[in-house]
Design a protein around this motif. Structure first.
Motif, mmCIF file in Angstrom:
data_model
loop_
_atom_site.group_PDB
_atom_site.id
_atom_site.type_symbol
_atom_site.label_atom_id
_atom_site.label_comp_id
_atom_site.label_asym_id
_atom_site.label_seq_id
_atom_site.Cartn_x
_atom_site.Cartn_y
_atom_site.Cartn_z
ATOM 1 N N VAL A 150 1.180 -1.801 0.272
ATOM 2 C CA VAL A 150 -0.089 0.143 -0.392
ATOM 3 C C VAL A 150 0.667 1.527 0.116
ATOM 4 O O VAL A 150 0.698 2.371 -0.392
ATOM 5 N N PHE A 151 2.182 1.759 0.499
ATOM 6 C CA PHE A 151 3.004 2.799 0.702
ATOM 7 C C PHE A 151 3.376 2.916 -0.635
ATOM 8 O O PHE A 151 3.878 3.760 -0.898
ATOM 9 N N TYR A 152 4.275 1.658 -0.426
ATOM 10 C CA TYR A 152 4.447 1.711 -2.439
ATOM 11 C C TYR A 152 4.010 2.714 -3.261
ATOM 12 O O TYR A 152 3.889 2.751 -3.961
ATOM 13 N N GLU A 153 2.502 1.914 -3.403
ATOM 14 C CA GLU A 153 1.231 2.467 -4.049
ATOM 15 C C GLU A 153 1.539 3.835 -4.384
ATOM 16 O O GLU A 153 1.267 4.858 -5.008
ATOM 17 N N LEU A 154 1.251 4.242 -2.689
ATOM 18 C CA LEU A 154 1.061 5.674 -2.283
ATOM 19 C C LEU A 154 2.458 6.649 -2.677
ATOM 20 O O LEU A 154 2.332 7.368 -3.467
ATOM 21 N N PHE A 155 3.592 6.116 -2.691
ATOM 22 C CA PHE A 155 4.840 6.739 -2.938
ATOM 23 C C PHE A 155 5.244 6.536 -3.902
ATOM 24 O O PHE A 155 5.195 7.626 -4.957
ATOM 25 N N LYS A 156 4.353 4.940 -5.071
ATOM 26 C CA LYS A 156 4.727 5.665 -6.769
ATOM 27 C C LYS A 156 3.644 6.448 -6.889
ATOM 28 O O LYS A 156 4.392 7.414 -8.256
ATOM 29 N N LYS A 157 2.844 7.064 -6.588
ATOM 30 C CA LYS A 157 2.236 7.830 -7.086
ATOM 31 C C LYS A 157 2.624 9.261 -6.808
ATOM 32 O O LYS A 157 2.612 10.363 -7.893
ATOM 33 N N GLU A 158 2.895 9.398 -5.353
ATOM 34 C CA GLU A 158 3.378 11.028 -4.964
ATOM 35 C C GLU A 158 4.915 11.795 -5.456
ATOM 36 O O GLU A 158 4.680 12.404 -6.238
ATOM 37 N N LYS A 159 5.668 10.360 -5.962
ATOM 38 C CA LYS A 159 6.467 10.552 -6.922
ATOM 39 C C LYS A 159 6.233 10.211 -8.457
ATOM 40 O O LYS A 159 6.118 8.985 -8.093
ATOM 41 N N SER A 160 6.435 11.092 -9.061
ATOM 42 C CA SER A 160 6.242 11.153 -10.187
ATOM 43 C C SER A 160 7.285 10.699 -10.854
ATOM 44 O O SER A 160 7.252 9.658 -11.956
ATOM 45 N N TYR A 161 8.285 11.128 -11.086
ATOM 46 C CA TYR A 161 9.738 10.217 -11.277
ATOM 47 C C TYR A 161 10.546 9.195 -9.776
ATOM 48 O O TYR A 161 10.687 10.039 -9.601
ATOM 49 N N PRO A 162 10.119 8.016 -10.906
ATOM 50 C CA PRO A 162 10.807 6.638 -10.253
ATOM 51 C C PRO A 162 11.932 6.255 -9.439
ATOM 52 O O PRO A 162 13.089 7.526 -9.259
ATOM 53 N N VAL A 163 12.520 6.009 -9.894
ATOM 54 C CA VAL A 163 14.428 5.041 -9.460
ATOM 55 C C VAL A 163 15.205 6.422 -10.204
ATOM 56 O O VAL A 163 15.577 7.102 -11.133
ATOM 57 N N GLU A 164 16.142 6.943 -8.643
ATOM 58 C CA GLU A 164 17.840 7.727 -8.956
ATOM 59 C C GLU A 164 17.047 8.976 -9.857
ATOM 60 O O GLU A 164 15.939 8.837 -10.534
ATOM 61 N N GLU A 165 18.472 9.272 -10.630
ATOM 62 C CA GLU A 165 17.953 10.179 -11.502
ATOM 63 C C GLU A 165 18.338 10.288 -12.470
ATOM 64 O O GLU A 165 17.917 10.582 -13.031
ATOM 65 N N LEU A 166 18.276 8.485 -12.708
ATOM 66 C CA LEU A 166 18.691 8.198 -14.312
ATOM 67 C C LEU A 166 17.748 8.689 -15.320
ATOM 68 O O LEU A 166 16.010 8.739 -14.964
ATOM 69 N N GLU A 167 17.648 9.814 -15.948
ATOM 70 C CA GLU A 167 17.129 9.565 -16.997
ATOM 71 C C GLU A 167 16.796 8.693 -17.916
ATOM 72 O O GLU A 167 17.375 8.951 -19.089
ATOM 73 N N GLU A 168 15.461 8.595 -18.379
ATOM 74 C CA GLU A 168 14.887 8.042 -19.569
ATOM 75 C C GLU A 168 15.483 9.116 -21.181
ATOM 76 O O GLU A 168 15.194 10.008 -20.887
ATOM 77 N N ALA A 169 15.809 8.067 -21.585
ATOM 78 C CA ALA A 169 16.294 8.695 -22.939
ATOM 79 C C ALA A 169 15.088 9.439 -24.029
ATOM 80 O O ALA A 169 14.041 8.762 -23.829
ATOM 81 N N SER A 170 15.390 10.670 -24.014
ATOM 82 C CA SER A 170 14.216 11.589 -24.391
ATOM 83 C C SER A 170 13.545 11.206 -26.217
ATOM 84 O O SER A 170 14.491 10.449 -26.792
ATOM 85 N N THR A 171 12.795 10.879 -26.101
ATOM 86 C CA THR A 171 11.878 10.694 -27.553
ATOM 87 C C THR A 171 12.876 10.966 -28.989
ATOM 88 O O THR A 171 13.334 10.246 -29.848
#
Lengths: 233, 233
Positions: A150-171
């Motif tokens: 439950v906390f994981y889902e709340l946290f996931k929602k609250e944080k729009s961006y997940p793991v680390e600073e790691l930026e996914e490559a842009s389009t």
């Protein structure tokens, strides 16, 4: 503000595990309703979240807590989601709950006893009931596991961006890769349908691979070099 | 088929909690790598999932397990997701992982030691690394909590979407791709560290892309053709 409420915990270790998973997801306000004695095992299992236990509040009943703290929104959790005939226990999933929760105010997430969960009376004090989808062979989760989810889902929602600073490559970066590969494929002397297919497969793989900006950069370097060597032929 | 692998567990209780959460989400194949002694506490914490422990397999090393069982796809879990500079630990979220995993074949989800997680060598045996987004103040989850979250995402996905017929490329087919790319990279005249990095990035991307057998076949055709043209230079 989110309170985490554990009703009549029976096992100190479970209080500790709950405290730990709270801190893992940035929560700190623990409330115990009529708990067992807090033994060393609670602190031991909490690991680096001992202060969550130290700072706990204690009440005699869920109703007392809700009234005294002026809770705006109470969320029950249950392993026994009722069918349509058991209206109080009709439940939403943790995901639906996290998506719906854009409430400010005082929110309480309530977990029941290890053995018996929440009573019907306690459920009736809740504004919504959350139930985690589980396998029918063994649907009852340990309380701290349910809490973690439950906390994981709340946290996931609250944080729009997940793991680390790691930026996914842009389009743009990804399209650069695809263009480069297309240039290479063009030089391979394939018949048109084969070129198209090779290009499509590469596009799909890149699309699925959650490629980082840095990886896109490295791969593009490789493709460029390949392309150049093909030209020099 | 999904194997759940726990590398060098130190605490019987954690084995029990892991077994319980496996059964909660319909998983039954537990593998322990060089474990501590399985004491009563393991069975006690497993509650109604004792048979998961009884039916466990044991290996001396992760590599032994992967080779002996013919694992097609190995998923590591880590609490330390690397930034972009730590390529081997670049990680996807449990959700991204569950979304991408629509495969048949033998899949291993690997959890590391309670204290130290997975070694770099073990991580390098993995096709993809999953990391759970957590709060920076205390990012390290208990192993069974991490497992509960990963299994929950897999179960959620499996329930809502039918598993595709699409067969994932076997390890042999994927290794064929990687070998072919390595041959190409060798011809590019890179200094050694650049060659290594280019190879690693390609491996990671292929690992994360859940590539199908058909896609592997097409991509290999393209790579072979590129390789041939580079030779002809």
């Amino acid at each position: 503000m989110i309170y985490v409420v554990f009703v009549e915990p029976e096992t100190p270790g479970n209080i500790g595990f709950l405290a730990r998973t709270m801190k893992n997801f940035g929560l700190s306000d623990l409330v115990l309703i009529n708990p067992c004695e807090i033994e060393n095992d609670a602190y031991y299992k909490a690991m680096h979240a001992k202060e969550v236990i130290t700072n706990r509040r204690t009440y005699d009943s869920l109703q007392d807590f809700i009234e005294n703290e002026g809770i705006d929104f109470t969320v029950g959790t249950t392993g026994e989601a009722g069918g349509s005939y058991n209206v109080p226990r009709i439940a939403v999933t943790p995901e639906q709950f996290a998506e719906a929760l854009n409430v400010t105010g005082k929110i309480a997430v309530v977990f029941g006893r290890e053995g018996d969960g929440l009573t019907n009376k306690e459920i009736s004090l809740c504004d919504v009931v959350v139930s985690i989808p589980t396998h029918e062979d063994y649907p009852i989760l340990n309380i701290s596991h349910a809490a973690a989810i439950v906390f994981y889902e709340l946290f996931k929602k609250e944080k729009s961006y997940p793991v680390e600073e790691l930026e996914e490559a842009s389009t743009i970066e990804k399209n650069g890769l695809l263009d480069c590969m297309d240039e290479i494929i063009e030089k391979l002397g394939y018949p048109e349908h084969k070129s198209k297919n090779a290009s499509l497969v590469f596009r799909r793989i890149i699309g699925r691979a959650f490629i980082s900006g840095r990886e896109a950069h490295t791969l593009k370097g490789t493709l460029r070099r390949i392309n150049k060597r093909l030209i020099e032929k």
